[in-house]
Motif scaffolding. Structure first.
Motif, PDB file in Angstrom:
ATOM      1  N   TYR A  12       0.834  -1.205   0.000  1.00 52.44           N
ATOM      2  CA  TYR A  12       0.000   0.000   0.000  1.00 52.44           C
ATOM      3  C   TYR A  12       0.870   1.258   0.000  1.00 52.44           C
ATOM      4  N   GLY A  13       0.860   1.940  -1.125  1.00 55.89           N
ATOM      5  CA  GLY A  13       1.718   3.092  -1.324  1.00 55.89           C
ATOM      6  C   GLY A  13       2.762   2.825  -2.385  1.00 55.89           C
ATOM      7  N   TRP A  18      -2.165   4.403  -2.255  1.00 61.64           N
ATOM      8  CA  TRP A  18      -2.564   4.657  -0.868  1.00 61.64           C
ATOM      9  C   TRP A  18      -2.974   6.100  -0.633  1.00 61.64           C
ATOM     10  N   ASP A  19      -2.128   7.046  -1.033  1.00 63.64           N
ATOM     11  CA  ASP A  19      -2.401   8.463  -0.764  1.00 63.64           C
ATOM     12  C   ASP A  19      -3.740   8.891  -1.355  1.00 63.64           C
ATOM     13  N   VAL A  22      -6.828   7.148   0.407  1.00 61.75           N
ATOM     14  CA  VAL A  22      -7.123   7.681   1.747  1.00 61.75           C
ATOM     15  C   VAL A  22      -7.707   9.084   1.643  1.00 61.75           C
ATOM     16  N   GLU A  48      -1.438   9.313   9.349  1.00 65.06           N
ATOM     17  CA  GLU A  48      -0.297   8.411   9.184  1.00 65.06           C
ATOM     18  C   GLU A  48       0.665   8.507  10.365  1.00 65.06           C
ATOM     19  N   MET A  93     -10.411  -0.942   2.313  1.00 62.59           N
ATOM     20  CA  MET A  93      -9.022  -1.007   1.872  1.00 62.59           C
ATOM     21  C   MET A  93      -8.771  -2.028   0.763  1.00 62.59           C
ATOM     22  N   TRP A  96      -9.066  -0.654  -2.833  1.00 66.77           N
ATOM     23  CA  TRP A  96      -8.296   0.502  -3.285  1.00 66.77           C
ATOM     24  C   TRP A  96      -7.546   0.156  -4.565  1.00 66.77           C
ATOM     25  N   THR A 119       3.604  -6.911   3.996  1.00 65.27           N
ATOM     26  CA  THR A 119       2.617  -5.841   4.086  1.00 65.27           C
ATOM     27  C   THR A 119       2.041  -5.685   5.486  1.00 65.27           C
ATOM     28  N   THR A 121      -0.751  -5.371   6.953  1.00 66.82           N
ATOM     29  CA  THR A 121      -2.201  -5.522   6.935  1.00 66.82           C
ATOM     30  C   THR A 121      -2.567  -6.941   7.352  1.00 66.82           C
ATOM     31  N   THR A 129      -7.144  -7.489  -1.993  1.00 66.17           N
ATOM     32  CA  THR A 129      -6.310  -6.623  -2.827  1.00 66.17           C
ATOM     33  C   THR A 129      -5.651  -7.400  -3.956  1.00 66.17           C
TER      34      THR A 129
END
Length: 235
Positions: A12-13, A18-19, A22, A48, A93, A96, A119, A121, A129
């Motif tokens: 994520y990112g 991610w950015d 969110v 964050e 999530m 995403w 990750t 998560t 995902t």
């Protein structure tokens, strides 16, 4: 430069945007309360910061982390929210979207070496995902499996064990400097910082490689692979 026997990725990112996800979600929540001029970038950064501290304490399921830290950040900034808003955020999530270059780069890299995820998560979220992404990873290591979140080293050790590589044969790729580059450096693992937004290096640690996106990473690894192929004499 020899091609790594395995590449581990933050998800994520690095792979998932991610950015944007969110910020868009926070914007939608606030719009329900007729707040349309909030600085969602600043809100995300505050969230964050809270989350990084929150997950270092002890392991909690990531959906719980998402719910609690969203509430903490909104409360700090004086924004309205409900328990249902926090639950909806924690459930979102897995859907995403990835960066446009991520899937193609991963599929190209998979032809050259093993690819895996480390990750922060839970298993259920990352399974959703990965299904959405459509890439078959050789291994997936989650915080749920490790019992801790990065920047703890346990997930990295678990990845090396499952992939059958030692630290000299691994490249770890991530956008999160504190979560990914710093622990890789501490372990003596080569790292690649995917710095899509030209951020200033936030710690006195140097990544092994620096790229601006996943497509450039794929080109880098292809170059390594090409340099190790014996050239036919006379060509």
């Amino acid at each position: 430069m020899a091609i790594p026997k395995a590449i581990t990725f933050d998800c994520y990112g690095t792979i998932i945007d991610w950015d944007q996800a969110v910020q868009n979600y926070f914007k939608r929540i606030l719009s329900q309360y007729d707040i349309n001029d909030a600085d969602v970038v600043a809100l995300q950064k505050h969230w964050e910061s809270i989350q990084f501290t929150y997950i270092q304490d002890h392991y909690r399921p990531y959906k719980e982390v998402l719910k609690h830290t969203m509430a903490m950040s909104f409360r700090d900034c004086g924004y309205p929210f409900s328990t249902d808003d926090c639950i909806a955020f924690s459930e979102s999530m897995g859907s995403w979207e990835p960066f446009p270059d991520a899937k193609k780069a991963l599929l190209e890299l998979k032809k050259l070496t093993k690819i895996a995820l480390i990750t922060n998560t839970d298993d259920a979220i990352i399974n959703e995902t990965v299904k959405h992404l459509g890439v078959d990873f050789d291994e997936i290591i989650t915080a749920e499996q490790a019992g801790v979140y990065k920047a703890n080293h346990r997930g990295f050790h678990l990845a090396m064990e499952r992939l059958g590589v030692d630290r000299s044969e691994l490249l770890h790729v991530g956008f999160g400097f504190k979560y990914d580059v710093v622990p890789a450096h501490e372990l003596g693992v080569q790292s690649c910082w995917v710095n899509r937004y030209g951020d200033i290096r936030p710690a006195n640690v140097k990544e092994t490689y620096l790229v601006g996106d996943m497509a450039t990473l794929a080109l880098l690894i292809k170059g390594m692979a090409h340099s190790t192929i014996p050239q036919t004499e006379g060509k």
